[in-house]
Design an enzyme around this catalytic site. Structure first.
Site, PDB file in Angstrom:
ATOM      1  N   ASP A  23       0.855  -1.186   0.000  1.00 27.69           N
ATOM      2  CA  ASP A  23       0.000   0.000   0.000  1.00 27.69           C
ATOM      3  C   ASP A  23       0.896   1.243   0.000  1.00 27.69           C
ATOM      4  OD1 ASP A  23      -1.994   1.867   0.391  1.00 27.69           O
ATOM      5  OD2 ASP A  23      -2.253   1.419   2.534  1.00 27.69           O
ATOM      6  N   ASN A  25      -0.753   4.597  -0.081  1.00 33.88           N
ATOM      7  CA  ASN A  25      -1.483   5.812   0.338  1.00 33.88           C
ATOM      8  C   ASN A  25      -2.219   5.655   1.669  1.00 33.88           C
ATOM      9  OD1 ASN A  25      -3.488   4.109  -0.407  1.00 33.88           O
ATOM     10  ND2 ASN A  25      -4.383   5.427  -1.996  1.00 33.88           N
ATOM     11  N   ASP A  27      -4.497   3.606   2.705  1.00 34.21           N
ATOM     12  CA  ASP A  27      -5.906   3.187   2.808  1.00 34.21           C
ATOM     13  C   ASP A  27      -6.035   1.703   3.174  1.00 34.21           C
ATOM     14  OD1 ASP A  27      -5.203   1.920   0.484  1.00 34.21           O
ATOM     15  OD2 ASP A  27      -6.758   2.834  -0.761  1.00 34.21           O
ATOM     16  N   ASP A  31      -1.588  -1.120  -3.823  1.00 37.99           N
ATOM     17  CA  ASP A  31      -1.891  -0.337  -5.026  1.00 37.99           C
ATOM     18  C   ASP A  31      -0.710  -0.350  -5.998  1.00 37.99           C
ATOM     19  OD1 ASP A  31      -0.135   1.534  -3.830  1.00 37.99           O
ATOM     20  OD2 ASP A  31      -1.809   2.392  -2.705  1.00 37.99           O
ATOM     21  N   ASP A 100      -4.426 -10.422 -15.640  1.00 34.60           N
ATOM     22  CA  ASP A 100      -5.484 -11.398 -15.456  1.00 34.60           C
ATOM     23  C   ASP A 100      -6.652 -10.940 -16.323  1.00 34.60           C
ATOM     24  OD1 ASP A 100      -6.973 -13.451 -14.089  1.00 34.60           O
ATOM     25  OD2 ASP A 100      -5.666 -13.076 -12.369  1.00 34.60           O
ATOM     26  N   ASP A 200      -8.903 -16.330 -16.758  1.00 35.93           N
ATOM     27  CA  ASP A 200      -9.682 -16.837 -15.631  1.00 35.93           C
ATOM     28  C   ASP A 200     -10.749 -17.837 -16.116  1.00 35.93           C
ATOM     29  OD1 ASP A 200     -10.279 -16.254 -12.691  1.00 35.93           O
ATOM     30  OD2 ASP A 200     -12.261 -15.957 -13.562  1.00 35.93           O
ATOM     31  N   GLU A 267      -6.500 -20.709 -16.969  1.00 32.43           N
ATOM     32  CA  GLU A 267      -6.968 -21.411 -15.779  1.00 32.43           C
ATOM     33  C   GLU A 267      -8.064 -22.359 -16.246  1.00 32.43           C
ATOM     34  OE1 GLU A 267      -8.829 -20.618 -11.351  1.00 32.43           O
ATOM     35  OE2 GLU A 267      -9.644 -19.598 -13.077  1.00 32.43           O
ATOM     36  N   HIS A 328      -4.067 -17.447  -5.199  1.00 34.21           N
ATOM     37  CA  HIS A 328      -4.970 -16.698  -4.323  1.00 34.21           C
ATOM     38  C   HIS A 328      -6.267 -17.450  -4.008  1.00 34.21           C
ATOM     39  CE1 HIS A 328      -6.175 -16.217  -8.403  1.00 34.21           C
ATOM     40  NE2 HIS A 328      -7.350 -15.754  -8.011  1.00 34.21           N
ATOM     41  N   ASP A 329      -6.365 -18.704  -4.457  1.00 35.13           N
ATOM     42  CA  ASP A 329      -7.560 -19.515  -4.172  1.00 35.13           C
ATOM     43  C   ASP A 329      -7.223 -20.736  -3.326  1.00 35.13           C
ATOM     44  OD1 ASP A 329      -9.110 -17.902  -5.877  1.00 35.13           O
ATOM     45  OD2 ASP A 329      -8.624 -19.138  -7.620  1.00 35.13           O
TER      46      ASP A 329
HETATM   47  C1  NOJ Z   1     -10.936 -18.071 -10.494  1.00 31.84           C
HETATM   48  C2  NOJ Z   1     -10.181 -17.052  -9.711  1.00 31.84           C
HETATM   49  O1  NOJ Z   1      -8.887 -17.534  -9.479  1.00 31.84           O
HETATM   50  C3  NOJ Z   1     -10.959 -16.813  -8.430  1.00 31.84           C
HETATM   51  O2  NOJ Z   1     -10.243 -16.043  -7.500  1.00 31.84           O
HETATM   52  C4  NOJ Z   1     -12.253 -16.164  -8.795  1.00 31.84           C
HETATM   53  O3  NOJ Z   1     -13.034 -16.026  -7.622  1.00 31.84           O
HETATM   54  C5  NOJ Z   1     -13.019 -17.003  -9.813  1.00 31.84           C
HETATM   55  N1  NOJ Z   1     -12.199 -17.508 -10.880  1.00 31.84           N
HETATM   56  C6  NOJ Z   1     -14.124 -16.212 -10.440  1.00 31.84           C
HETATM   57  O4  NOJ Z   1     -13.605 -15.270 -11.319  1.00 31.84           O
END
Ligand code: NOJ
Length: 546
Positions: A23, A25, A27, A31, A100, A200, A267, A328-329
């Site tokens: 970050d 700024n 918040d 960013d 992405d 995605d 993906e 991130h999933d």
């Molecule tokens: C896959 C992404 O990696 C995930 O983070 C997202 O929630 C879903 N696709 C929907 O876009």
């Protein structure tokens, strides 16, 4: 690069989740100016390609994976000028940029959807998938999050389809205007110089034209690499359609006209055959796809050997495998190892030395651990959907509900909020030791960060790691994985001991040690303590024993 192989086959990818990186700024949200400040450090690590999770304008209900304007920057993250500067500065450092691209769906706040929803005769109606339902969902399709993908709209008395969450309506690729518009979005960014796209849920792009019901399956839980059979359905008609395979080729062809040779990484999920269909039978589809097997690794030499052999058989050159330990999933891999850095080093050495593209999720290089945030208070929409499922139960079932836990802020130093922000971070930084931070690990040659740096640099400096063939080598010990990389000019051997005890391997000629860790030593024999590894240059040393 000194060899002729396409650059994207040789690259390494580092994923930045903009919300949590840096970050600038106050918040509490990362960013683009923050990322700019950290570019030198990313470069020092040795990364070539940076993939950014979405930073386009978005209501942020799915943290950017719900886009409301594909050609703008969300003010949370900065401005278009910041983005252009970021692209320029990355290129100045001889690195590359991957954005992405969520082609499958938009946000339900996107002006296209608002128009589409306004009446059955609106010109944008057909931008999305609408269907009459006769008081019930038009068919049995279950979305990727385990509920009916159909969402009722009382105003027009029709259902729209969403293969993820209901605020993410799926675009209708059977409408040529949608295709044209979305390819135009790619052009917009390619003309700004981006080097590729992470696509995605590309496996979901097309849905069956006849809307046939999916057949029954006994399987309930999906896995990261298989969504095709889940929630008691074989997703024959809403995932991995042949039209999606053809579209992969179309997008590839579309971007191929750019001189800077951008690439696509999809993906997608499913069997190896499905992945191969996305890559194209002549390797003319998506350039790369994420391969998620490594995410649920078994810490055993055999698991890694089988994976290498599988990839060499199913995805031989010109196909390029990818090796992913997290994103991130997914639950962070360091937690799956109980925080054991010795074991992490082995995994990473495997990931970087295999033939293919290693993909590193921010924070993996310092062993950034998971949070323990409950499902109940989750910000992640998946957690919100399952808020009454206790964390221990979802862990027990092996399902990852609250993705906030793998998205915690980066740990830069021991200042306020680990140097991430001087405001209140959007997700808690959590407790950490100074030795968990980039600042301290950078100075320690034995840290995980330094291990990553060595491996990134080895890849960058040695063509054989990027373009060499791979073969596995039998060893005397079941705990030891050995494989060879060879490109006609140079031959490397990698030995990794996944066992709990030390191993001595008999060799007649040593070769030159390029990197040893975990106490590995080479003399007349190779001594591999538990969880150690070594990379040896054996060029010309034909008599090296197995
Ligand atoms: C896959 C992404 O990696 C995930 O983070 C997202 O929630 C879903 N696709 C929907 O876009």
């Amino acid at each position: 690069m000194e060899n002729k192989m396409e650059w994207w086959k040789q690259t390494s990818i580092y994923q930045i989740y903009p919300w949590s990186f840096q970050d600038s700024n106050g918040d509490g949200i990362g960013d683009l100016p923050g990322i700019l400040r950290r570019l030198d450090e990313i470069q020092a690590l040795g990364v070539e390609t940076i993939w950014f999770s979405p930073f386009y304008e978005s209501p942020g209900e799915d943290f950017g994976y719900d886009i409301s304007d594909y050609t703008s920057i969300d003010p949370r993250f900065g401005t278009m000028a910041d983005c252009e500067r970021l692209i320029k500065e990355i290129h100045k450092r001889k690195m590359r940029v991957v954005l992405d691209m969520v082609m499958n769906h938009t946000s339900d706040k996107h002006p296209w959807f608002l128009e589409s929803k306004s009446s059955t005769t609106n010109p944008k109606r057909d931008f999305y998938i609408w269907k009459k339902g006769n008081k019930k969902a038009p068919n049995n399709w279950i979305s990727m999050v385990g509920k009916s993908g159909w969402n009722y709209d009382s105003k027009t008395d029709e259902y729209y389809y969403s293969n993820f969450l209901s605020f993410q309506p799926d675009l209708n690729y059977r409408n040529p205007k949608v295709k044209k518009t979305m390819l135009g979005v790619l052009d917009f960014w390619l003309q700004k110089g981006v080097d590729g796209f992470r696509l995605d849920i590309f496996n979901s792009i097309y849905k069956d034209e006849q809307f046939r019901d999916n057949p029954f399956s006994f399987r309930f839980f999906p896995t990261p690499d298989n969504h095709d059979e889940a929630f008691f359905q074989k997703k024959q008609y809403n995932l991995n359609l042949p039209e999606s395979f053809s579209f992969a080729k179309e997008v590839r062809k579309h971007i191929s006209k750019y001189k800077h040779k951008p690439f696509l990484i999809g993906e997608v999920s499913g069997s190896d055959q499905v992945l191969k269909s996305f890559l194209g039978e002549k390797a003319d589809g998506l350039n790369l796809v994420f391969q998620f097997e490594l995410i649920h690794f078994q810490y055993k030499a055999k698991f890694f050997k089988d994976l290498l052999e599988k990839n060499e058989t199913v995805f031989p050159n010109p196909y390029t495998p990818t090796y992913v330990l997290g994103n991130h999933d997914q639950r962070r891999y360091i937690d799956r190892l109980g925080g054991d850095v010795r074991k992490a080093k082995l995994l990473v050495c495997f990931q970087f030395m295999a033939r293919g593209v290693p993909i590193v999720y921010y924070g993996e290089e310092i062993g950034r651990k998971e949070g323990r945030l409950s499902n109940f208070f989750g910000k992640d929409p998946i957690a919100k959907m399952n808020r009454f499922l206790p964390l221990f139960l979802s862990n027990l079932l092996g399902i990852y509900i609250n993705r906030d836990n793998c998205r915690l802020p980066m740990l830069w130093d021991d200042s306020e909020n680990a140097g991430f922000s001087n405001g209140k971070p959007w997700l808690p930084v959590g407790s950490f030791q100074t030795t968990d931070t980039v600042k301290v690990q950078k100075k320690d040659p034995n840290s995980l960060w330094s291990h990553y740096q060595t491996l990134f640099h080895l890849r960058n400096n040695l063509g054989v790691i990027r373009d060499g063939s791979l073969k596995t080598i039998e060893t005397e010990n079941v705990d030891v994985l050995c494989f060879e990389r060879e490109n006609g000019k140079q031959t490397l051997r990698v030995y990794l001991n996944f066992g709990e005890t030390g191993v001595r391997l008999d060799v007649t000629k040593k070769g030159k040690v390029l990197y040893a860790f975990g106490g590995a030593e080479i003399g007349e024999t190779i001594l591999l303590p538990a969880h150690s590894g070594v990379i040896i240059d054996v060029t010309g040393k034909k008599s090296l024993k197995k």
